[in-house]
Design a protein around this motif. Structure first.
Motif, mmCIF file in Angstrom:
data_model
loop_
_atom_site.group_PDB
_atom_site.id
_atom_site.type_symbol
_atom_site.label_atom_id
_atom_site.label_comp_id
_atom_site.label_asym_id
_atom_site.label_seq_id
_atom_site.Cartn_x
_atom_site.Cartn_y
_atom_site.Cartn_z
ATOM 1 N N ALA A 4 -98.296 55.753 -18.438
ATOM 2 C CA ALA A 4 -98.303 55.311 -17.041
ATOM 3 C C ALA A 4 -99.745 55.262 -16.543
ATOM 4 O O ALA A 4 -100.549 56.137 -16.848
ATOM 5 N N VAL A 5 -100.043 54.222 -15.783
ATOM 6 C CA VAL A 5 -101.374 54.061 -15.194
ATOM 7 C C VAL A 5 -101.199 54.066 -13.680
ATOM 8 O O VAL A 5 -100.274 53.449 -13.152
ATOM 9 N N GLU A 6 -102.097 54.749 -12.998
ATOM 10 C CA GLU A 6 -102.040 54.845 -11.540
ATOM 11 C C GLU A 6 -102.130 53.465 -10.891
ATOM 12 O O GLU A 6 -102.927 52.630 -11.313
ATOM 13 N N THR A 7 -101.323 53.253 -9.858
ATOM 14 C CA THR A 7 -101.402 51.995 -9.114
ATOM 15 C C THR A 7 -102.678 51.974 -8.274
ATOM 16 O O THR A 7 -103.298 53.008 -8.028
ATOM 17 N N GLY A 8 -103.079 50.776 -7.888
ATOM 18 C CA GLY A 8 -104.248 50.637 -7.025
ATOM 19 C C GLY A 8 -105.339 49.801 -7.648
ATOM 20 O O GLY A 8 -105.137 49.111 -8.649
ATOM 21 N N LEU A 9 -106.528 49.891 -7.044
ATOM 22 C CA LEU A 9 -107.672 49.085 -7.456
ATOM 23 C C LEU A 9 -108.526 49.834 -8.475
ATOM 24 O O LEU A 9 -108.748 51.046 -8.340
ATOM 25 N N TRP A 10 -109.018 49.100 -9.459
ATOM 26 C CA TRP A 10 -109.842 49.655 -10.535
ATOM 27 C C TRP A 10 -111.091 48.805 -10.667
ATOM 28 O O TRP A 10 -111.039 47.579 -10.553
ATOM 29 N N ALA A 51 -100.653 44.615 -14.330
ATOM 30 C CA ALA A 51 -101.973 44.523 -13.722
ATOM 31 C C ALA A 51 -102.464 43.085 -13.701
ATOM 32 O O ALA A 51 -102.025 42.245 -14.493
ATOM 33 N N THR A 52 -103.386 42.822 -12.791
ATOM 34 C CA THR A 52 -104.114 41.567 -12.726
ATOM 35 C C THR A 52 -105.592 41.928 -12.603
ATOM 36 O O THR A 52 -105.930 43.059 -12.240
ATOM 37 N N ALA A 94 -101.036 41.665 -17.027
ATOM 38 C CA ALA A 94 -101.194 42.591 -18.152
ATOM 39 C C ALA A 94 -100.039 43.580 -18.032
ATOM 40 O O ALA A 94 -99.958 44.325 -17.060
ATOM 41 N N GLU A 95 -99.136 43.519 -19.007
ATOM 42 C CA GLU A 95 -97.914 44.323 -18.929
ATOM 43 C C GLU A 95 -97.893 45.378 -20.018
ATOM 44 O O GLU A 95 -98.158 45.071 -21.185
ATOM 45 N N PRO A 96 -97.541 46.604 -19.637
ATOM 46 C CA PRO A 96 -97.422 47.651 -20.657
ATOM 47 C C PRO A 96 -96.259 47.345 -21.598
ATOM 48 O O PRO A 96 -95.228 46.832 -21.178
ATOM 49 N N GLY A 97 -96.486 47.640 -22.879
ATOM 50 C CA GLY A 97 -95.441 47.467 -23.883
ATOM 51 C C GLY A 97 -95.085 48.816 -24.468
ATOM 52 O O GLY A 97 -95.220 49.847 -23.805
ATOM 53 N N ASP A 98 -94.654 48.818 -25.707
ATOM 54 C CA ASP A 98 -94.311 50.068 -26.377
ATOM 55 C C ASP A 98 -95.568 50.870 -26.670
ATOM 56 O O ASP A 98 -96.601 50.306 -27.052
#
Length: 170
Positions: A4-10, A51-52, A94-98
């Protein structure tokens, strides 16, 4: 297990990120390697984990450890840095996969020519404050108007490798 990656701006951390390329030349006998020192970017992670974002490379910052070759790479024969000083990749999704995989889809623009590009990446580190993505993919330079090929010396695809470290924006 999905990370899991935190939501928000990077924001891209250029001091901890590298974008490099390699291409076989001289009829496949020599591999030219180069690194872009001018990298910038940012992204946003949505609530669904997708993500975008945008990555920008300064064409003039490409260094192959050969000044004469670098000057030629920046010329109108190849990257045409005077008319097109930046290479951009816009990640539309950008979508997380397995496991640690991320499927990246977007648009690459080189020399003012945009083409769709999709590739797998690996999330090699992620916590509340930073994340790192590693990716490797190939591009056909001729699709971007870089057809210069004196004596047929340059053949095949260019391999791009990237390690991109992003930190949370405050």
């Amino acid at each position: 297990m999905t990370v899991a990656v935190e939501t928000g701006l990077w924001q891209l951390d250029p001091s901890a990120s590298t974008v490099a390329l390699r291409h076989r030349t001289m009829w496949g006998l020599v591999t030219v390697k180069g690194t872009f020192s001018g990298v910038a970017g940012q992204g946003e992670v949505a609530a669904d984990g997708a993500a975008t974002g945008t990555l920008t490379l300064d064409v003039a910052s490409l260094d192959t450890k050969n000044a004469k070759r670098d000057t030629h790479l920046r010329s109108a024969d190849l990257f045409d840095a005077d008319s097109h000083p930046e290479i951009t990749f816009v990640a539309r999704r950008a979508e997380p996969g397995d496991g640690d995989t991320v499927q990246v889809s977007g648009q690459l623009t080189v020399r003012g020519i945009s083409r769709p590009l999709s590739f797998p990446a690996r999330l090699t580190g992620a916590d509340a404050e930073a994340l790192t993505l590693d990716a490797e993919f190939t591009v056909d330079r001729e699709q971007f108007g870089m057809g210069w090929n004196q004596l047929g010396m340059i053949r095949g695809l260019t391999t791009v490798t990237a390690t991109l470290r992003f930190t949370r924006s405050s």
